[in-house]
Design an enzyme around this catalytic site. Structure first.
Site, PDB file in Angstrom:
ATOM      1  N   ASP A 185      -8.840  -9.098   3.925  1.00  0.00           N
ATOM      2  CA  ASP A 185      -8.501  -8.024   4.864  1.00  0.00           C
ATOM      3  C   ASP A 185      -9.465  -8.007   6.042  1.00  0.00           C
ATOM      4  OD1 ASP A 185      -7.356  -5.817   6.029  1.00  0.00           O
ATOM      5  OD2 ASP A 185      -8.000  -4.392   4.505  1.00  0.00           O
ATOM      6  N   GLU A 216       0.819  -1.217   0.000  1.00  0.00           N
ATOM      7  CA  GLU A 216       0.000   0.000   0.000  1.00  0.00           C
ATOM      8  C   GLU A 216       0.849   1.261   0.000  1.00  0.00           C
ATOM      9  OE1 GLU A 216      -4.050  -1.677   2.092  1.00  0.00           O
ATOM     10  OE2 GLU A 216      -2.539  -0.792   3.415  1.00  0.00           O
ATOM     11  N   GLU A 264     -12.456  -2.952  12.518  1.00  0.00           N
ATOM     12  CA  GLU A 264     -12.492  -2.143  11.302  1.00  0.00           C
ATOM     13  C   GLU A 264     -13.639  -2.540  10.385  1.00  0.00           C
ATOM     14  OE1 GLU A 264      -9.659  -1.020   7.447  1.00  0.00           O
ATOM     15  OE2 GLU A 264      -8.872  -2.304   9.051  1.00  0.00           O
TER      16      GLU A 264
END
Length: 643
Positions: A342, A263, A370
């Site tokens: 993820d 990323e 998250e």
């Protein structure tokens, strides 16, 4: 100043052990910690702590000198209704044994206890500076950092001490202090701000917890060199000198955590080198001091073309790292997210974890929520983790993991985790990391018994009713059948079915008028299903054998495809989203009945958050159902309202 919640270590939880006459034999920092904790409890509840050997017998004897086969953290408990003996070979064992007795509430306990893996670690994604997008804690939902505030150390060591106690009590023995996305200010923690790390390490050390630090692969460049090439001699010398300074300051420093070539973070690819080259450089300089490097395997193309269905983020880590199995040093831990995407509410085990037999692999979980409600929703994650660890729908990760790691869910919120019931996830991670075979419901019993000592039975019944199935409830009203995501881009809260569908992040569901799901079969898709060992490769390849929970992860299925449950894909979507929203409303109703059984501030915080969960679950229900009704044109067989 707002009072900080005691979480699962309130004074009343120590009543049973604090009423005993206890002998503590041994010396050293951790033995002193044990004696200090017990002395405080005995001072409150009328017991007594005796140090050293000899004298009158005590009803609890705690001593070093146990069988060396117990290992560095194991302990043995023997005794009867009148006397308990706790023996450990090392001080860490005494510490863990003490907290075991606290959980048992003075009931007779017998047996030998050792952790399943030697390192059970929490990664904190804390920033020193407030990041303009991610804030003080990246993906944090519980206020600011416990360690820094707006660029400066907090120095609230009493709060950090309380935190260290909580972690030690559930079995955590390592922490990484700062965000894996290391920004400019955080890079100085390795050098001229190392004193801040040392101060925190001193607190965690008292509870048997070693401190680690996230570092940038480009640290040599950030500190004056013109390269970070892992094969460059000057780069090696820089790391050797810097690491020697770290250990001179923190002798029991644990090691480095690195996110590289991921990323946009810098890494060895810049110099034409491999991940093994990068990790081994740091491993070599750490080995001289007994340290380890955790090298994250979260590496994928985050700029992919959504039009190209041959590129699959789910297999990226496997493709990057399996060619290097056996090339990593013994003190490299390849840190792999539990699933191939993820931290979704449902995904299979990562195939990489079971494909690296010559490499130390650490399985990474996410305690911070998250993608599971961001600590605004009740979502007890222990059942999900247990299913992955024991192999409910895939390889049993506990059989191959060298260690367990998780992203922390704490902050400076008075309740530590924002949602008071999210404390159970932090506790459960520590306990399952120690013993992956524990029953999640039994772990919840432990947490509830410690957190609400001597509460009425109806409170514990309500907590089980609300929390036991809350992960599956969350799954029911969000992304269906393992397809994942469908969240609002950026902050990842709330529904947005197509939010990431045409972006470069690789998080697609491929819904069209005929069906939905990602074809990851060998026969016609990306081949991800074939990366798994037998029998799972064959199970996942077949739409008829694939578990319903993962059907859309591995297959693009017609809306009228009949699942193993006997209902069609589209009817499953409708049914589960109506059911999930109803279950969320039921949680709120059950909690309302608990007024007066818990402290008022905690009750009110949970009540407010359950109201938000009910609102959000309805929004998820209506958006998902409306989206797929409009895509498919297939009405709900039960005639319920769909917009």
């Amino acid at each position: 100043m707002t009072e900080v919640d005691a979480a699962w270590l309130p004074p009343q939880a120590w009543r049973a052990i604090g009423s005993r006459r206890i002998r503590v034999t041994g010396s050293g920092l951790l033995v002193d910690t044990v004696a200090g904790e017990l002395r405080q409890a005995c001072g409150r509840f009328g017991g007594e702590v005796v140090r050293g050997t000899g004298g009158e017998p005590c009803d609890l004897e705690m001593s070093l000198g146990g069988d060396e086969s117990l290992g560095p953290e194991g302990y043995a408990l023997t005794g009867d209704d009148t006397r308990t003996v706790l023996r450990a070979a090392r001080p860490h064992g005494l510490l863990h044994g003490m907290f075991h007795l606290l959980r048992s509430d003075d009931a007779p306990v017998h047996g030998t206890f050792r952790p399943a893996v030697p390192r059970r670690m929490l990664d904190h994604w804390d920033n020193v500076d407030v990041h303009p997008v991610m804030g003080q804690v990246e993906r944090g939902y519980a206020g600011g950092s416990l360690f820094w505030r707006a660029g400066r150390p907090r120095r609230d060591l009493a709060r950090v001490t309380a935190y260290a106690r909580l972690l030690a009590s559930c079995g955590i023995n390592a922490v990484a202090l700062n965000n894996v996305n290391v920004h400019a200010t955080e890079a100085h923690l390795l050098t001229d701000r190392l004193g801040e790390v040392a101060e925190l390490a001193g607190v965690f050390r008292r509870y048997g917890i070693r401190t680690h630090l996230s570092v940038s692969f480009a640290a040599p460049v950030l500190h004056g060199l013109d390269t970070a090439d892992p094969l460059d001699v000057w780069v090696r010398r820089w790391w050797e000198k810097t690491t020697a300074q770290v250990y001179a300051t923190i002798p029991d420093f644990g090691g480095y955590l690195v996110k590289a070539d991921s990323e946009g973070r810098p890494g060895p690819f810049t110099y034409g080198r491999s991940h093994a080259d990068g990790a081994n450089l740091l491993a070599d300089v750490l080995a001289a001091h007994g340290g380890v490097v955790h090298w994250r395997a979260f590496v994928y193309n985050h700029r992919q073309d959504w039009r190209d269905r041959g590129v699959d983020r789910a297999r990226a880590a496997f493709d990057h790292f399996t060619p290097h199995d056996g090339a990593f040093r013994d003190n490299v831990v390849l840190q792999v997210k539990h699933g191939p995407m993820d931290f979704q509410a449902r995904e299979p085990a990562s195939p990489l974890i079971v494909a690296m037999p010559e490499t130390q692999v650490g399985v990474e979980f996410q305690v911070t929520q998250e993608y599971t409600g961001q600590q605004r929703h009740v979502c007890y994650l222990a059942p999900m983790w247990s299913a992955l660890l024991t192999g409910t729908h895939g390889p049993a990760l506990a059989e191959v993991a060298a260690e367990f790691v998780a992203v922390a869910n704490v902050g400076d919120d008075p309740f530590w985790t924002g949602h008071p019931l999210a404390q159970a996830n932090l506790y459960a991670f520590g306990r399952l990391a120690w013993d992956p075979e524990l029953d999640p419901a039994a772990v919840l019993d432990e947490w509830a018994g410690l957190t609400f000592p001597r509460a009425p039975r109806r409170l514990f019944d309500a907590l089980h009713a609300i929390m036991d199935d809350s992960w599956r409830t969350y799954e029911r009203y969000t992304a269906p059948l393992g397809v994942g995501f469908m969240v609002r881009p950026g902050h990842h809260y709330g529904p947005d079915v197509d939010g990431y569908e045409y972006t470069p992040w690789g998080t697609y569901h491929h819904a069209d008028r005929d069906g939905v799901g990602v074809d990851r079969t060998v026969a016609s898709g990306t081949g991800c299903a074939g990366l798994y060992p037998k029998p799972w490769a064959q199970v996942y390849e077949s739409p008829d054998e694939c578990p319903d929970e993962l059907a859309l992860f591995f297959h693009h299925l017609p809306y009228e495809h009949v699942l193993r449950s006997g209902v069609t894909v589209i009817q499953h979507i409708y049914d589960t989203h109506f059911a999930g929203a109803d279950e969320a409303a039921g949680m709120r109703e059950r909690w309302a009945e608990m007024a007066g059984t818990v402290p008022a501030a905690k009750f009110e915080r949970v009540r407010e958050l359950l109201a938000e969960q009910v609102r959000s679950a309805r929004e998820w229900r209506d958006q998902i159902n409306a989206y797929f009704f409009r895509k498919s044109g297939v009405p709900d067989a039960k005639g319920r309202q769909i917009y």
